[in-house]
Design a protein around this motif. Sequence first.
Motif, PDB file in Angstrom:
ATOM      1  N   THR B 182     -19.335  22.395  -8.340  1.00 55.65           N
ATOM      2  CA  THR B 182     -19.824  23.766  -8.136  1.00 55.65           C
ATOM      3  C   THR B 182     -19.177  24.735  -9.129  1.00 55.65           C
ATOM      4  OG1 THR B 182     -19.972  23.290  -5.766  1.00 55.65           O
ATOM      5  CG2 THR B 182     -20.140  25.600  -6.428  1.00 55.65           C
ATOM      6  N   LEU B 183     -17.843  24.657  -9.217  1.00 48.44           N
ATOM      7  CA  LEU B 183     -17.074  25.646  -9.987  1.00 48.44           C
ATOM      8  C   LEU B 183     -16.564  25.102 -11.315  1.00 48.44           C
ATOM      9  CD1 LEU B 183     -14.778  26.708  -6.975  1.00 48.44           C
ATOM     10  CD2 LEU B 183     -16.983  27.719  -7.575  1.00 48.44           C
ATOM     11  N   TRP B 184     -16.789  23.823 -11.568  1.00 52.64           N
ATOM     12  CA  TRP B 184     -16.345  23.095 -12.762  1.00 52.64           C
ATOM     13  C   TRP B 184     -14.916  22.568 -12.657  1.00 52.64           C
ATOM     14  CZ3 TRP B 184     -18.511  24.423 -18.178  1.00 52.64           C
ATOM     15  CH2 TRP B 184     -19.854  24.846 -18.076  1.00 52.64           C
ATOM     16  N   ALA B 185     -14.129  23.069 -11.708  1.00 52.46           N
ATOM     17  CA  ALA B 185     -12.725  22.654 -11.607  1.00 52.46           C
ATOM     18  C   ALA B 185     -12.262  22.814 -10.162  1.00 52.46           C
ATOM     19  CB  ALA B 185     -11.856  23.504 -12.518  1.00 52.46           C
ATOM     20  N   PHE B 439     -22.534  29.136 -10.719  1.00 52.30           N
ATOM     21  CA  PHE B 439     -22.139  28.301  -9.582  1.00 52.30           C
ATOM     22  C   PHE B 439     -23.366  27.682  -8.922  1.00 52.30           C
ATOM     23  CE2 PHE B 439     -18.180  31.191  -8.920  1.00 52.30           C
ATOM     24  CZ  PHE B 439     -17.565  30.596 -10.004  1.00 52.30           C
ATOM     25  N   LYS B 440     -24.437  28.483  -8.836  1.00 48.38           N
ATOM     26  CA  LYS B 440     -25.651  28.004  -8.167  1.00 48.38           C
ATOM     27  C   LYS B 440     -26.298  26.866  -8.973  1.00 48.38           C
ATOM     28  CE  LYS B 440     -29.695  29.999  -5.829  1.00 48.38           C
ATOM     29  NZ  LYS B 440     -30.832  29.329  -6.451  1.00 48.38           N
ATOM     30  N   SER B 441     -26.386  27.061 -10.286  1.00 50.20           N
ATOM     31  CA  SER B 441     -27.032  26.013 -11.085  1.00 50.20           C
ATOM     32  C   SER B 441     -26.159  24.769 -11.152  1.00 50.20           C
ATOM     33  CB  SER B 441     -27.369  26.520 -12.486  1.00 50.20           C
ATOM     34  OG  SER B 441     -26.204  26.918 -13.157  1.00 50.20           O
ATOM     35  N   THR B 442     -24.833  24.954 -11.168  1.00 50.28           N
ATOM     36  CA  THR B 442     -23.955  23.779 -11.167  1.00 50.28           C
ATOM     37  C   THR B 442     -24.039  23.048  -9.832  1.00 50.28           C
ATOM     38  OG1 THR B 442     -22.455  24.953 -12.667  1.00 50.28           O
ATOM     39  CG2 THR B 442     -21.619  22.962 -11.611  1.00 50.28           C
ATOM     40  N   ALA B 443     -24.066  23.813  -8.742  1.00 51.15           N
ATOM     41  CA  ALA B 443     -24.106  23.193  -7.412  1.00 51.15           C
ATOM     42  C   ALA B 443     -25.376  22.367  -7.204  1.00 51.15           C
ATOM     43  CB  ALA B 443     -23.995  24.267  -6.328  1.00 51.15           C
ATOM     44  N   ALA B 444     -26.401  22.619  -8.030  1.00 52.66           N
ATOM     45  CA  ALA B 444     -27.620  21.816  -7.911  1.00 52.66           C
ATOM     46  C   ALA B 444     -27.347  20.343  -8.223  1.00 52.66           C
ATOM     47  CB  ALA B 444     -28.697  22.364  -8.858  1.00 52.66           C
ATOM     48  N   GLY B 614     -32.266  19.101 -18.858  1.00 58.72           N
ATOM     49  CA  GLY B 614     -31.691  20.397 -18.543  1.00 58.72           C
ATOM     50  C   GLY B 614     -30.231  20.312 -18.123  1.00 58.72           C
ATOM     51  N   PHE B 615     -29.666  21.495 -17.866  1.00 59.03           N
ATOM     52  CA  PHE B 615     -28.244  21.582 -17.504  1.00 59.03           C
ATOM     53  C   PHE B 615     -27.919  20.717 -16.297  1.00 59.03           C
ATOM     54  CE2 PHE B 615     -24.995  23.368 -14.749  1.00 59.03           C
ATOM     55  CZ  PHE B 615     -23.917  23.396 -15.607  1.00 59.03           C
ATOM     56  N   ARG B 616     -28.750  20.831 -15.253  1.00 60.08           N
ATOM     57  CA  ARG B 616     -28.461  20.113 -14.016  1.00 60.08           C
ATOM     58  C   ARG B 616     -28.352  18.611 -14.266  1.00 60.08           C
ATOM     59  NH1 ARG B 616     -32.031  18.828  -9.438  1.00 60.08           N
ATOM     60  NH2 ARG B 616     -33.506  18.241 -11.078  1.00 60.08           N
TER      61      ARG B 616
END
Lengths: 88, 645
Positions: B182-185, B439-444, B614-616
């Motif tokens: 979610t937060l990368w770390a 955070f939202k796109s990472t949490a995907a 894509g990123f996700r």
Amino acid sequence: MTETIKDKVRAFVIENFLFGDTSYDLADAASLIENDIIDSTGVLELVAFIEDQFGIVMGDADIVPANLDSLARISAFIEARVGAPATA
Amino acid sequence: MCGFGGYFGSVPDAKNLLERMVSAIAHRGPDENGVFVDKEAGLGHVRLSIVGLGDGQQPMSDESGELTIAFNGEIFNYVELRDELRAKGRRFRTSSDTEVILHLYDVMGEECLSRLNGDFSFAIWDRRRQRMMLARDRMGVRPLFYMNNGGTLYFASEIKALLQVPGVSAELDPIALDQIFTLWAPIAPRTGFRDIHELEPAHLMIAEKGKVAIRPYWQLDYPDRGASPLFTDERAAAEELRALLTDATRIRMRADVPVGSYLSGGLDSSIVAAMATGMAPQGLRTFSVTFDSVEHDESAFQMEMATALGTHHSAVACRAGDIARSFPEVIRFAERPIIRTAPAPLYQLSGLVREQGLKVVLTGEGADEVFAGYDIFKEARVRRFCGRQPGSRIRPHLFRKLYPYIPGLQQQSAEYLAAFFGAGDVPLDDPLFSHRPRFKSTAATKIFFSGDLRTRLSNYDAAEDLASRLPAAFSRWHPLHQAQYLESRFLLPGYILSSQGDRMAMAHGIEGRFPFLDHRLVEFATRLPPEMKLKGLVEKHILREATKDLLPPSIGQRTKQPYRAPDSHSFTGVGELEYVRDAMSEARVSDSGLFNAKAVTKLYEKCQSQPVTGFRDNAAFVGVLSTQLWLQTFTGSGIRAAEAA
């Protein structure tokens, strides 16, 4: 006809964005963006799928959430456009 | 710069354990090693000799033998501190900065931390008071991990040293995995390892009489919104910035070995290299990484800058396949799952520096956090601009301008841009406003979590956890300062300085030094008016103003290109690698219990068939692969994560 289009779109979304997760409760009207199912690259994948699968040429003006942000919207858009020219 | 390990409590066969602990981190200090064992405490050390080459051996005790230190890092103002202490009658036996800390602690106790300008973590065993003090530098450049095992406190510069303690086994912390996805770390003090913690930046720990107390000795702070600005004259601010940066660089050139500089081709490392060039009597050596892919390569800018400065320049080519080949080692050194491959080329780069015979490099890291250089700061400004008129069809077009290097974005409609960036009707007073889309796109990526892991995580929300840790004053700060705090306090030490910085450099025994993270410069920048940092949509405005005579205009006026490396394509575009196929196989993934094995198989197939995803999908691919490698590296092939969150 409508069911067939919607089924094809649903299968594509499940396979390509949900990675086969059939347990996901994907409601017809659920937003693909708000539910993190699709991202900016995903939209382009979706457009490519619609063009390839249904023979539709999509102009820039067609690529908007009003047309593509839910299964219901996508299938309605395709249904209205099958055989019709692009709008842009 | 070095590594250390130690304990406070009761340990049988302590010397043997300490030797094993420091042996596990021998890469951090290939020049010397030593151990110190007392009745209730022990310290071990591996040394990368940079200051006081002949007389800085550690662990080091003072003349009385009552104080003993193990120290990792550098105290850049040790010359001035030593002069002060000498003037007060203190006598020094060595020329090292280590001894300066010992004397300063003897005089001031833990208050000595306020006087240290440097990147450090250390442990001081105070036999008189029967207490162990651990401390870490203000911005979190140097790592320090600890754990309680059977009533004894253990600590070390890397986690792999703690895994040498008998009875300790590595278990992945599911909450940390959720935070990374979610937060990368992980949010410190949490690490990827269950029951192993990290001392937070700018914190000290005092362990005595069976008690452990942890507290901050410094805090990143910003003025209240609406407070009278400290600077109204931009020229005066730029002059002060220039003076501070010059001095920060000058004291970071202090070493008894040559100091080189990284050169990415961007603004920040170019500024540092330009400043250092005039301070290196033998000429400066610079180092770069280049890429095959045009999208990631900056070699033309690197060569332009090296030529302009007249440095002796070396570059390492990160070719197709290099990232994949080094990735298992990258995870072994990073000691955590990661969602980007960006650390891998830096691992290669530090290898180049080592090959060329240098031990110390300056880097431009930190300028983006301190002077508002990241795209996320501009993005937040555009989102606020859009949020004030959610119905506007024109305002969202600004997002295209923000990300010219993301081709897919250029083809999106204003409506989609607004939707992807959360620029519609969103709460502008959300404390995580600036970072919410990231955070939202990472949490995907968590779509790949297994049902079992989701159950164990229950309703845990990493973003809300982060929000709950913000300081009370946070809501009173300007939105840009809120965003800067989130980057500087969490992502900088949690990911940039650790996974991309310390761990990738020290894998090859290389010390990175960061002039932009000199605490005087950081404190100065927090007090600058936001518009001097982000002027319109021009990032790091005041920094450009302060250094414009140092750089060719093509570098000085360059729009930031974020440092990125190819992600999933690094693994799928170079033929199938055996370890990747094995780690991503349905059987292996199923065995780990963390991810949906069938979904991961489909992701793997998708990344193989479509080079650009894509990123996700990219983040998920790298995240799953790195987690699988983490499990194999630290828990053996019998993959199974901790049973309970």
